[in-house]
Write a protein that holds these residues in place. Sequence first.
Motif, PDB file in Angstrom:
ATOM      1  N   ASP A  27      37.628  39.805  35.062  1.00 43.07           N
ATOM      2  CA  ASP A  27      39.311  39.900  35.337  1.00 43.07           C
ATOM      3  C   ASP A  27      39.465  41.430  35.444  1.00 43.07           C
ATOM      4  O   ASP A  27      40.142  41.834  36.099  1.00 43.07           O
ATOM      5  N   LEU A  28      39.061  42.176  34.270  1.00 41.79           N
ATOM      6  CA  LEU A  28      39.252  43.507  34.338  1.00 41.79           C
ATOM      7  C   LEU A  28      38.542  44.218  35.508  1.00 41.79           C
ATOM      8  O   LEU A  28      39.257  45.149  36.290  1.00 41.79           O
ATOM      9  N   LEU A  29      37.546  43.987  35.795  1.00 41.56           N
ATOM     10  CA  LEU A  29      36.989  44.667  37.068  1.00 41.56           C
ATOM     11  C   LEU A  29      37.490  44.327  38.271  1.00 41.56           C
ATOM     12  O   LEU A  29      37.728  45.263  39.104  1.00 41.56           O
ATOM     13  N   LEU A  30      37.971  43.019  38.490  1.00 41.44           N
ATOM     14  CA  LEU A  30      38.758  42.722  39.426  1.00 41.44           C
ATOM     15  C   LEU A  30      40.070  43.536  39.672  1.00 41.44           C
ATOM     16  O   LEU A  30      40.572  43.856  40.730  1.00 41.44           O
ATOM     17  N   THR A  64      41.369  45.965  42.848  1.00 42.48           N
ATOM     18  CA  THR A  64      42.435  45.672  43.659  1.00 42.48           C
ATOM     19  C   THR A  64      43.639  46.588  43.320  1.00 42.48           C
ATOM     20  O   THR A  64      44.330  47.037  44.255  1.00 42.48           O
ATOM     21  N   ASN A  65      43.561  47.271  41.895  1.00 42.60           N
ATOM     22  CA  ASN A  65      44.567  48.379  41.778  1.00 42.60           C
ATOM     23  C   ASN A  65      44.239  49.504  42.444  1.00 42.60           C
ATOM     24  O   ASN A  65      45.205  50.255  42.859  1.00 42.60           O
ATOM     25  N   ALA A  66      43.043  49.790  42.675  1.00 43.49           N
ATOM     26  CA  ALA A  66      42.690  50.973  43.495  1.00 43.49           C
ATOM     27  C   ALA A  66      43.111  50.956  44.944  1.00 43.49           C
ATOM     28  O   ALA A  66      43.376  51.937  45.281  1.00 43.49           O
ATOM     29  N   LEU A  67      43.069  49.731  45.471  1.00 38.11           N
ATOM     30  CA  LEU A  67      43.306  49.418  46.791  1.00 38.11           C
ATOM     31  C   LEU A  67      44.700  49.753  47.086  1.00 38.11           C
ATOM     32  O   LEU A  67      45.353  50.414  47.711  1.00 38.11           O
ATOM     33  N   LEU A  68      45.566  49.291  46.118  1.00 37.93           N
ATOM     34  CA  LEU A  68      46.888  49.350  45.944  1.00 37.93           C
ATOM     35  C   LEU A  68      47.428  51.066  45.848  1.00 37.93           C
ATOM     36  O   LEU A  68      48.278  51.379  46.574  1.00 37.93           O
ATOM     37  N   ALA A  69      46.721  51.634  44.755  1.00 39.08           N
ATOM     38  CA  ALA A  69      47.109  53.049  44.639  1.00 39.08           C
ATOM     39  C   ALA A  69      46.790  53.716  45.962  1.00 39.08           C
ATOM     40  O   ALA A  69      47.537  54.796  46.452  1.00 39.08           O
ATOM     41  N   ARG A  70      45.831  53.427  46.894  1.00 38.05           N
ATOM     42  CA  ARG A  70      45.574  54.368  48.006  1.00 38.05           C
ATOM     43  C   ARG A  70      46.370  53.804  49.136  1.00 38.05           C
ATOM     44  O   ARG A  70      46.964  54.694  49.786  1.00 38.05           O
ATOM     45  N   ALA A  71      46.934  52.657  48.776  1.00 35.56           N
ATOM     46  CA  ALA A  71      47.807  52.090  50.107  1.00 35.56           C
ATOM     47  C   ALA A  71      49.271  52.646  49.957  1.00 35.56           C
ATOM     48  O   ALA A  71      49.994  52.711  50.919  1.00 35.56           O
ATOM     49  N   VAL A  72      49.654  53.007  48.859  1.00 36.43           N
ATOM     50  CA  VAL A  72      51.086  53.367  48.444  1.00 36.43           C
ATOM     51  C   VAL A  72      51.011  54.938  48.069  1.00 36.43           C
ATOM     52  O   VAL A  72      52.238  55.384  48.000  1.00 36.43           O
ATOM     53  N   VAL A  86      33.230  39.944  45.827  1.00 40.47           N
ATOM     54  CA  VAL A  86      34.523  40.460  46.072  1.00 40.47           C
ATOM     55  C   VAL A  86      34.798  42.067  46.087  1.00 40.47           C
ATOM     56  O   VAL A  86      35.328  42.513  47.136  1.00 40.47           O
ATOM     57  N   MET A  87      34.209  42.645  45.002  1.00 37.64           N
ATOM     58  CA  MET A  87      34.154  44.128  45.264  1.00 37.64           C
ATOM     59  C   MET A  87      33.289  44.915  46.373  1.00 37.64           C
ATOM     60  O   MET A  87      33.808  45.596  46.863  1.00 37.64           O
ATOM     61  N   GLY A  88      32.413  44.222  46.475  1.00 38.21           N
ATOM     62  CA  GLY A  88      31.501  44.510  47.869  1.00 38.21           C
ATOM     63  C   GLY A  88      32.528  44.414  49.253  1.00 38.21           C
ATOM     64  O   GLY A  88      32.602  45.346  49.861  1.00 38.21           O
ATOM     65  N   ARG A  89      33.285  43.339  49.157  1.00 42.28           N
ATOM     66  CA  ARG A  89      33.951  43.150  50.304  1.00 42.28           C
ATOM     67  C   ARG A  89      35.251  44.375  50.214  1.00 42.28           C
ATOM     68  O   ARG A  89      35.638  44.808  51.378  1.00 42.28           O
ATOM     69  N   LEU A  90      35.768  44.556  49.244  1.00 44.13           N
ATOM     70  CA  LEU A  90      36.855  45.365  48.970  1.00 44.13           C
ATOM     71  C   LEU A  90      36.355  46.620  49.456  1.00 44.13           C
ATOM     72  O   LEU A  90      37.003  47.721  49.947  1.00 44.13           O
ATOM     73  N   ALA A  91      34.872  46.890  49.023  1.00 38.98           N
ATOM     74  CA  ALA A  91      34.625  48.384  49.432  1.00 38.98           C
ATOM     75  C   ALA A  91      33.968  48.356  50.854  1.00 38.98           C
ATOM     76  O   ALA A  91      33.661  49.531  51.432  1.00 38.98           O
TER      77      ALA A  91
END
Length: 96
Positions: A32-35, A39-47, A88-93
């Motif tokens: 849960d923490l890693l996910l 996702t929070n890193a993606l959000l931080a970049r997007a905003v 999932v993390m691979g897909r996010l990356a």
Amino acid sequence: MAICGRAQDAATRIIERAQLAGAIRPDFTSEDLLLFFGTNALLARAVADTAPDAWRRQVAFLLEGLDTEPAQGALSVAPLTPQQVYDVMGRLAGTP
């Protein structure tokens, strides 16, 4: 990926100690923490340009949700497995 395994092992130990102390809910996992981090890193970049502190709200929600007496009770969705998080993390990356 050895560093990822060591980071997950460390996260698991920290979470287990917090759970034993009654500081966080018992169903929270290192997956849960890693996910959340991913996702929070993606959000931080997007905003970053429009609302650079928006990620802080998500962290606040996460921390409140880890309370040992959650407002809504037990979650209805099971945590991801370590392999699912890895995929999932691979897909996010952007890796296949």
